[in-house]
Design a protein around this motif. Structure first.
Motif, PDB file in Angstrom:
ATOM      1  N   GLY A 133       0.798  -1.227   0.000  1.00  0.00           N
ATOM      2  CA  GLY A 133       0.000   0.000   0.000  1.00  0.00           C
ATOM      3  C   GLY A 133       0.820   1.261   0.000  1.00  0.00           C
ATOM      4  O   GLY A 133       0.300   2.351  -0.276  1.00  0.00           O
ATOM      5  N   TRP A 134       2.101   1.163   0.346  1.00  0.00           N
ATOM      6  CA  TRP A 134       3.023   2.317   0.311  1.00  0.00           C
ATOM      7  C   TRP A 134       4.398   1.785  -0.033  1.00  0.00           C
ATOM      8  O   TRP A 134       4.840   0.762   0.496  1.00  0.00           O
ATOM      9  CB  TRP A 134       3.074   3.031   1.662  1.00  0.00           C
ATOM     10  CG  TRP A 134       3.900   4.294   1.663  1.00  0.00           C
ATOM     11  CD1 TRP A 134       3.441   5.572   1.531  1.00  0.00           C
ATOM     12  CD2 TRP A 134       5.334   4.403   1.814  1.00  0.00           C
ATOM     13  NE1 TRP A 134       4.482   6.471   1.585  1.00  0.00           N
ATOM     14  CE2 TRP A 134       5.664   5.780   1.757  1.00  0.00           C
ATOM     15  CE3 TRP A 134       6.365   3.481   1.983  1.00  0.00           C
ATOM     16  CZ2 TRP A 134       6.964   6.250   1.864  1.00  0.00           C
ATOM     17  CZ3 TRP A 134       7.679   3.951   2.076  1.00  0.00           C
ATOM     18  CH2 TRP A 134       7.969   5.315   2.027  1.00  0.00           C
ATOM     19  N   ARG A 135       5.103   2.490  -0.915  1.00  0.00           N
ATOM     20  CA  ARG A 135       6.460   2.120  -1.250  1.00  0.00           C
ATOM     21  C   ARG A 135       7.262   3.374  -1.550  1.00  0.00           C
ATOM     22  O   ARG A 135       6.790   4.276  -2.247  1.00  0.00           O
ATOM     23  CB  ARG A 135       6.488   1.184  -2.458  1.00  0.00           C
ATOM     24  CG  ARG A 135       7.898   0.775  -2.879  1.00  0.00           C
ATOM     25  CD  ARG A 135       7.902  -0.114  -4.099  1.00  0.00           C
ATOM     26  NE  ARG A 135       9.253  -0.270  -4.613  1.00  0.00           N
ATOM     27  CZ  ARG A 135       9.557  -0.847  -5.772  1.00  0.00           C
ATOM     28  NH1 ARG A 135       8.586  -1.349  -6.531  1.00  0.00           N
ATOM     29  NH2 ARG A 135      10.819  -0.929  -6.175  1.00  0.00           N
ATOM     30  N   GLY A 136       8.483   3.440  -1.020  1.00  0.00           N
ATOM     31  CA  GLY A 136       9.337   4.589  -1.273  1.00  0.00           C
ATOM     32  C   GLY A 136      10.731   4.356  -0.720  1.00  0.00           C
ATOM     33  O   GLY A 136      11.007   3.356  -0.043  1.00  0.00           O
ATOM     34  N   SER A 137      11.633   5.288  -1.005  1.00  0.00           N
ATOM     35  CA  SER A 137      13.009   5.208  -0.530  1.00  0.00           C
ATOM     36  C   SER A 137      13.057   5.237   0.991  1.00  0.00           C
ATOM     37  O   SER A 137      12.235   5.880   1.651  1.00  0.00           O
ATOM     38  CB  SER A 137      13.820   6.383  -1.083  1.00  0.00           C
ATOM     39  OG  SER A 137      15.073   6.483  -0.417  1.00  0.00           O
ATOM     40  N   TRP A 138      14.048   4.558   1.554  1.00  0.00           N
ATOM     41  CA  TRP A 138      14.188   4.596   3.019  1.00  0.00           C
ATOM     42  C   TRP A 138      14.590   5.982   3.505  1.00  0.00           C
ATOM     43  O   TRP A 138      14.539   6.248   4.706  1.00  0.00           O
ATOM     44  CB  TRP A 138      15.118   3.508   3.516  1.00  0.00           C
ATOM     45  CG  TRP A 138      16.550   3.537   3.075  1.00  0.00           C
ATOM     46  CD1 TRP A 138      17.120   4.293   2.106  1.00  0.00           C
ATOM     47  CD2 TRP A 138      17.588   2.728   3.614  1.00  0.00           C
ATOM     48  NE1 TRP A 138      18.449   4.010   1.992  1.00  0.00           N
ATOM     49  CE2 TRP A 138      18.770   3.056   2.910  1.00  0.00           C
ATOM     50  CE3 TRP A 138      17.659   1.764   4.610  1.00  0.00           C
ATOM     51  CZ2 TRP A 138      19.997   2.443   3.171  1.00  0.00           C
ATOM     52  CZ3 TRP A 138      18.875   1.159   4.875  1.00  0.00           C
ATOM     53  CH2 TRP A 138      20.020   1.492   4.166  1.00  0.00           C
ATOM     54  N   GLU A 139      14.955   6.859   2.602  1.00  0.00           N
ATOM     55  CA  GLU A 139      15.189   8.251   2.980  1.00  0.00           C
ATOM     56  C   GLU A 139      13.877   8.941   3.370  1.00  0.00           C
ATOM     57  O   GLU A 139      13.882  10.011   3.976  1.00  0.00           O
ATOM     58  CB  GLU A 139      15.865   9.002   1.842  1.00  0.00           C
ATOM     59  CG  GLU A 139      17.275   8.487   1.549  1.00  0.00           C
ATOM     60  CD  GLU A 139      17.930   9.185   0.378  1.00  0.00           C
ATOM     61  OE1 GLU A 139      17.239  10.000  -0.296  1.00  0.00           O
ATOM     62  OE2 GLU A 139      19.127   8.941   0.136  1.00  0.00           O
ATOM     63  N   ARG A 140      12.761   8.323   3.041  1.00  0.00           N
ATOM     64  CA  ARG A 140      11.431   8.836   3.409  1.00  0.00           C
ATOM     65  C   ARG A 140      10.865   8.062   4.606  1.00  0.00           C
ATOM     66  O   ARG A 140       9.660   7.922   4.754  1.00  0.00           O
ATOM     67  CB  ARG A 140      10.484   8.719   2.215  1.00  0.00           C
ATOM     68  CG  ARG A 140      10.895   9.562   1.007  1.00  0.00           C
ATOM     69  CD  ARG A 140      10.147   9.162  -0.247  1.00  0.00           C
ATOM     70  NE  ARG A 140       8.690   9.261  -0.078  1.00  0.00           N
ATOM     71  CZ  ARG A 140       7.813   8.746  -0.952  1.00  0.00           C
ATOM     72  NH1 ARG A 140       8.253   8.089  -2.029  1.00  0.00           N
ATOM     73  NH2 ARG A 140       6.524   8.874  -0.741  1.00  0.00           N
ATOM     74  N   VAL A 141      11.750   7.608   5.478  1.00  0.00           N
ATOM     75  CA  VAL A 141      11.318   6.763   6.589  1.00  0.00           C
ATOM     76  C   VAL A 141      10.338   7.486   7.508  1.00  0.00           C
ATOM     77  O   VAL A 141       9.394   6.875   8.022  1.00  0.00           O
ATOM     78  CB  VAL A 141      12.528   6.241   7.384  1.00  0.00           C
ATOM     79  CG1 VAL A 141      13.319   7.380   8.013  1.00  0.00           C
ATOM     80  CG2 VAL A 141      12.080   5.246   8.452  1.00  0.00           C
ATOM     81  N   GLU A 142      10.521   8.780   7.720  1.00  0.00           N
ATOM     82  CA  GLU A 142       9.599   9.506   8.602  1.00  0.00           C
ATOM     83  C   GLU A 142       8.177   9.463   8.050  1.00  0.00           C
ATOM     84  O   GLU A 142       7.216   9.239   8.790  1.00  0.00           O
ATOM     85  CB  GLU A 142      10.045  10.956   8.761  1.00  0.00           C
ATOM     86  CG  GLU A 142       9.189  11.756   9.740  1.00  0.00           C
ATOM     87  CD  GLU A 142       9.716  13.163   9.965  1.00  0.00           C
ATOM     88  OE1 GLU A 142       9.088  13.897  10.752  1.00  0.00           O
ATOM     89  OE2 GLU A 142      10.745  13.531   9.369  1.00  0.00           O
ATOM     90  N   GLU A 143       8.056   9.639   6.736  1.00  0.00           N
ATOM     91  CA  GLU A 143       6.748   9.561   6.094  1.00  0.00           C
ATOM     92  C   GLU A 143       6.170   8.155   6.222  1.00  0.00           C
ATOM     93  O   GLU A 143       4.985   7.987   6.557  1.00  0.00           O
ATOM     94  CB  GLU A 143       6.874   9.939   4.618  1.00  0.00           C
ATOM     95  CG  GLU A 143       5.593   9.771   3.824  1.00  0.00           C
ATOM     96  CD  GLU A 143       5.810   9.970   2.326  1.00  0.00           C
ATOM     97  OE1 GLU A 143       4.937   9.547   1.553  1.00  0.00           O
ATOM     98  OE2 GLU A 143       6.858  10.522   1.930  1.00  0.00           O
ATOM     99  N   ALA A 144       6.993   7.157   5.970  1.00  0.00           N
ATOM    100  CA  ALA A 144       6.518   5.774   6.020  1.00  0.00           C
ATOM    101  C   ALA A 144       6.045   5.399   7.420  1.00  0.00           C
ATOM    102  O   ALA A 144       4.978   4.795   7.585  1.00  0.00           O
ATOM    103  CB  ALA A 144       7.632   4.826   5.573  1.00  0.00           C
TER     104      ALA A 144
END
Length: 315
Positions: free
Chosen positions: A276-287
């Motif tokens: 349901g969500w996928r992105g770079s681990w640099e976006r960990v705060e968002e995740a």
């Protein structure tokens, strides 16, 4: 190596930093992680972990060093893995807890499977055959619930999916649910008894599900996402006749064979990973925020740049 490490000073509890490279034991393979997933339970435990700790259990990547004792897959094999320290570029994991990925299984989707998929698979197995039986899945819009209803329906069950928000009903029906009940009041009014419950919410949902059990039925408690206590009315645990049972889940030993089964279902299209969500681990705060606020339907997967900071060249 780079890794997501615990940082109590940050609201999300994690930051992208550095950690020592893992040193595999004789029965461990070294995996270069390409993708990992976040589980709500893992995020809930961050406050109890020391600063600098590398968390996570779900990973998919490529073996860069096979086990010294000759067990497990060879170097260059794409694998699905379950082991502590998955939120990092490198993961040392027991060869008993990895499975080779067949053609057709994407690494990013495979990373969503280990903890949630293995939990559901083993819980259903413990419940016995569900062919022709009524299976209730609470919290069905979450990752465990979505995998549970897919596997139960595939095994021949009549699946009743319980959710708090009706917006999820069409998607759950498409995954195999035969009935979708919305809200606690509707769950309490389910007319026909159920034979197996995969219970992930806890609190009043657990109590309501217990009241629906048929004689000889079993409730498998595999989560407590609601965070509320379960208060059983006096006498509600007594039934005349064949006993009903409530069981817990906690067996996460030697999961490689089960990971292989899940990977095969994924590759064949028989199981949807529900990312349901996928992105770079640099976006960990968002995740982390998305998972904690329950805004992710299914699993959240982080992408890890291959080879950065490790000096290793991937096959």
């Amino acid at each position: 190596m780079r890794a997501l490490v615990v940082d109590p000073s940050l609201p999300c509890g994690l930051r992208l930093g550095e950690a020592a490279d893992p040193e595999p034991g004789p029965g461990q393979v070294l995996v270069q992680v390409r993708h990992a997933s976040l589980n709500p339970g893992e995020l809930g435990m961050l406050a109890q972990l020391p600063a600098g700790h590398v968390g996570g259990y779900d990973a998919a990547g490529v073996v860069v060093r096979p086990a010294a004792d000759g067990t497990g897959p060879a170097a260059g094999t794409r694998v699905l893995a379950f082991g502590p320290g998955a939120w990092a570029e490198l993961l040392a994991v027991s060869s008993a807890d990895v499975a080779a990925l067949p053609r057709g299984a994407a690494l990013a989707e495979a990373a969503a499977l280990p903890m949630a998929g293995m939990t559901v698979l083993r819980t259903l197995r413990a419940a016995g055959s569900v062919l022709g039986r009524r299976v209730l899945v609470t919290g069905a819009s979450g990752a465990v619930g979505r995998y549970g209803l897919q596997l139960a329906a595939r095994a021949g069950a009549h699946v009743v999916a319980s959710v708090r928000d009706g917006v999820h009903a069409p998607a759950l029906t498409a995954l195999g649910a035969h009935e979708v009940v919305v809200g606690l009041a509707a769950l309490r009014q389910v007319g026909e008894p159920v034979d197996v419950v995969l219970e992930t919410v806890g609190g009043p949902y657990l109590v309501a599900a217990w009241a629906l059990l048929a004689p000889g039925a079993t409730l498998q408690s595999i989560g407590w996402a609601g965070g509320e206590p379960a208060v059983f009315p006096p006498g509600s645990t007594f039934f005349p006749g064949v006993a009903r049972t409530l069981s817990s889940f906690g067996d996460a030993a030697a999961v490689g064979a089960d990971l292989g089964l899940l990977a095969g279902l994924l590759a064949s299209g028989a199981l949807s990973a529900q990312v349901g969500w996928r992105g770079s681990w640099e976006r960990v705060e968002e995740a982390v925020g998305m998972v904690r606020e329950r805004k992710v339907t299914g699993k959240a997967v982080i992408d890890i740049a291959p080879g950065a900071g490790t000096g290793l060249t991937l096959p």
